[in-house]
Design a protein around this motif. Structure first.
Motif, short mmCIF file in Angstrom:
data_model
loop_
_atom_site.label_atom_id
_atom_site.label_comp_id
_atom_site.label_asym_id
_atom_site.label_seq_id
_atom_site.Cartn_x
_atom_site.Cartn_y
_atom_site.Cartn_z
N THR A 1 0.83 -1.21 0.00
CA THR A 1 0.00 0.00 0.00
C THR A 1 0.86 1.26 0.00
O THR A 1 0.61 2.21 -0.76
CB THR A 1 -0.93 0.00 1.23
N GLU B 1 1.20 4.10 -3.01
CA GLU B 1 1.00 5.54 -2.78
C GLU B 1 2.23 6.33 -3.21
O GLU B 1 2.12 7.40 -3.80
CB GLU B 1 0.70 5.79 -1.30
N LYS C 1 2.88 10.35 -3.76
CA LYS C 1 2.69 10.71 -2.36
C LYS C 1 3.92 10.32 -1.55
O LYS C 1 4.45 9.22 -1.69
CB LYS C 1 1.46 10.01 -1.80
N THR D 1 5.53 8.92 1.52
CA THR D 1 5.07 8.05 2.60
C THR D 1 6.20 7.15 3.07
O THR D 1 7.12 6.84 2.31
CB THR D 1 3.88 7.19 2.12
N ASN E 1 -3.38 -3.40 -5.81
CA ASN E 1 -2.43 -2.44 -5.24
C ASN E 1 -1.02 -2.70 -5.75
O ASN E 1 -0.26 -1.77 -6.06
CB ASN E 1 -2.43 -2.55 -3.71
#
Length: 596
Positions: free
Chosen positions: A310, A314, A319, A321, A369
């Motif tokens: 996940t 992202e 993003k 992360t 994913n």
């Protein structure tokens, strides 16, 4: 299709290469496969909830009837439409869309081999609930061989067909499992306690001390697979009579050596094939006791893997992360495969039954994913050979430009390059090639020097043992004490007899002898101290040289990272804690690395 597969096996088919090798950065490729109903599902009159059309997979909610669609790189329908031939192999009946083991090999396994031949690391991992058919795709059963045995057979077919005086190959195999968050060496279980996870820039994350076996044929690698399989941890549950209770990792290290002129170039590829233990629910498996604990450990590591997937998905979307690779041993080992230098494939195994709807939906979400993750694989080749190859390629381009202008150097000036510039470029290329050769020779000389120092150290240690044995410090000290006790007894005896002159004479001789023995003992102890200091100095020098060689590839890393790598290398070599390593030693190693 059969003819195409044979051409692909021997590396003579061009259809696959443009799709898989044209880019260095690419998304994780995902394949899903739906198996037939098993005995348990048939007994419970399960209904079909999976449909496939092209690369699209659909799942129907057995309660609401709602349909969800997912698209993947490959969707394999292996639920029905097959028959068993005389050899026990399951093949498609006319007009069906059944995907057999060869179809999976053609799409996935051949691609992994192409990556290996071009010097890229690869990883294939199978995911799904327990009993969903992961091991069937990866290992296979009977005549229906899975990806690993088919790929190994094809690997050695290619090697046999392509080995020449200017091309040779080396193959090594290893096999391990992660059981209850602990690594186990399946080829040599005695090494299990020595396994440690390490990381370098060139190799990525790897397992130190893991047994690797050199293999020269399919029979040899098949033998190693059988040895590993015999040590795997399996157990029976209500959902699977031979349920894997651990994650299994089979690794093939492939080296390709090619000769150009007097130089041998080398590319190296590491192929990791991971058969994950299946996710499971205690109420479905009926697990209790140890089986329940094993299931909890499996689910915990798979949850950590889901969190990593996940986070990476992202991150691929832009993003920022944090990726929690260190939350489990499994995710740490898959770090390079999921977020580093590797071309990665995921095979998601699906149960077609309505009674497994929740687990199958979870698997599809997992796979959806995973396909968003992007990895950046680089060609793994000897840096010196790479430099020579690139310079030769540039030289050939210049020659082609020259040939296109009719051999007239001055004609190139119209294209922005003067004849003098072209000649200078050719001279620079030749000089750079010589410089690369010299650099490689210097590296080999440095390694030879370290080996020489190691030999000298071994000889020095041998001499130390001999010195200790010959000098007999402990024996000499005992002898000294015995003599002193003997002389004291003699003096007491003389005193008792009343011979004063004899007592005085004996005391004087005793004092001289004691002094002589003490001087000899002091000399022997001084020699030992000096030898120990020399030993410590040589050991320190050897450690710094070893560390310098280990961290040669950190030159482009930040200073803090370089120092950390050096500290770890020195601590490992000296068998000491990193906190005890002196900063001056670290600076000396970095200085030697820069000089190299």
């Amino acid at each position: 299709d059969h003819d195409d597969l044979e051409l692909l096996r021997l590396g003579k088919h061009d259809a696959w290469a443009p799709l898989h090798l044209q880019a260095m950065a690419e998304a994780v490729k995902v394949a899903v496969r739906c198996r037939p109903f098993n005995g348990r599902e048939k007994e419970r009159n399960a209904t079909l909830i999976i449909e496939m059309a092209g690369n699209t997979t659909k799942i129907s909610d057995p309660v609401s009837g709602k349909v969800k669609d997912y698209s993947f790189d490959y969707s394999y329908w292996s639920h029905d439409g097959f028959e068993e031939d005389a050899n026990g192999y399951l093949t498609a009946v006319a007009g069906s869309k059944y995907a057999d083991q060869q179809a999976v090999m053609r799409d996935l396994g051949i691609g992994v081999l192409e990556n290996a031949w071009h010097g890229f690391h690869s990883c294939v991992f199978a995911y799904g609930q327990t009993g969903s058919g992961k091991s069937y795709s990866i290992v296979g059963y009977g005549s229906n061989k899975g990806i690993i045995p088919q790929m190994c057979a094809t690997l050695f077919e290619r090697i046999e067909a392509q080995t020449t005086d200017t091309m040779r190959f080396e193959v090594e195999a290893s096999m391990m499992e992660i059981y209850n968050e602990k690594m186990r060496d399946l080829l040599n279980p005695k090494m299990t306690d020595k396994l440690k996870i390490r990381e370098t820039k060139q190799l990525g994350v790897y397992v130190e001390s893991l047994t690797t076996a050199a293999v020269a044929s399919y029979k040899e690698i098949e033998k190693q697979m059988d040895v590993g399989a015999a040590h795997r941890t399996i157990g029976a549950t209500q959902m699977n009579a031979t349920s894997s209770r651990a994650h299994t990792v089979f690794t093939i290290t492939f080296k390709l050596f090619t000769k150009a002129g007097d130089n041998w170039g080398e590319t190296k590829s590491v192929i990791n094939i991971v058969d994950l233990a299946g996710s499971e629910r205690a109420e479905s498996t009926g697990a209790t006791g140890d089986r329940l604990k094993e299931g909890a450990a499996i689910n915990s590591s798979l949850t950590a893997l889901g969190q990593v997937i996940t986070a990476l998905a992202e991150a691929s979307g832009g993003k920022k992360t944090f990726v929690p690779y260190r939350n489990s041993v499994l995710t740490r080992l898959l770090q390079s495969a999921l977020g580093g230098n590797s071309k990665t494939l995921m095979v998601a195994a699906l149960s077609p039954a309505d009674i497994n709807y929740d687990e199958t939906l979870s698997t599809l979400r997992y796979a959806d994913n995973a396909k968003k993750i992007k990895t950046a694989a680089v060609k793994n080749e000897d840096p010196t050979a790479k430099m020579i190859r690139e310079l030769k390629e540039e030289n050939e381009k210049l020659k082609a430009m020259l040939a296109g202008k009719g051999g007239d150097l001055s004609a190139l000036s119209g294209g922005g390059m003067q004849a003098e510039q072209l000649e200078a470029a050719q001279a620079a290329a030749a000089a750079a090639e010589e410089e690369a050769k010299a650099a490689k020779e210097a590296m080999l000389a440095a390694r030879a020097e370290v080996e020489e120092q190691q030999a000298k150290l071994a000889e020095f240690q041998k001499k130390m043992l001999m010195l200790e044995s010959e000098s007999g410090w402990s024996d000499e000290l005992k002898t000294l004490r015995d003599e002193l006790a003997s002389r004291d007894s003699l003096i007491n005896a003389l005193k008792s007899s009343g011979d004063a002159d004899a007592v005085v004479q004996a005391q004087e001789e005793n004092a001289k002898e004691v002094k002589r023995l003490k001087d000899e003992l002091a000399a022997a102890q001084a020699a030992a101290t000096s030898a120990g200091a020399t030993f410590d100095s040589q050991q320190s020098t050897l450690a710094m040289n070893r560390a310098a060689l280990e961290v040669l590839d950190t030159a482009d890393m930040p200073v803090v990272e370089q120092q950390r790598a050096v500290r770890e290398a020195l601590a490992s070599t000296l068998n000491r804690s990193g906190s005890t390593i002196d900063q001056k030693m670290i600076e000396e190693v970095l200085s030697r690395t820069q000089n190299a």
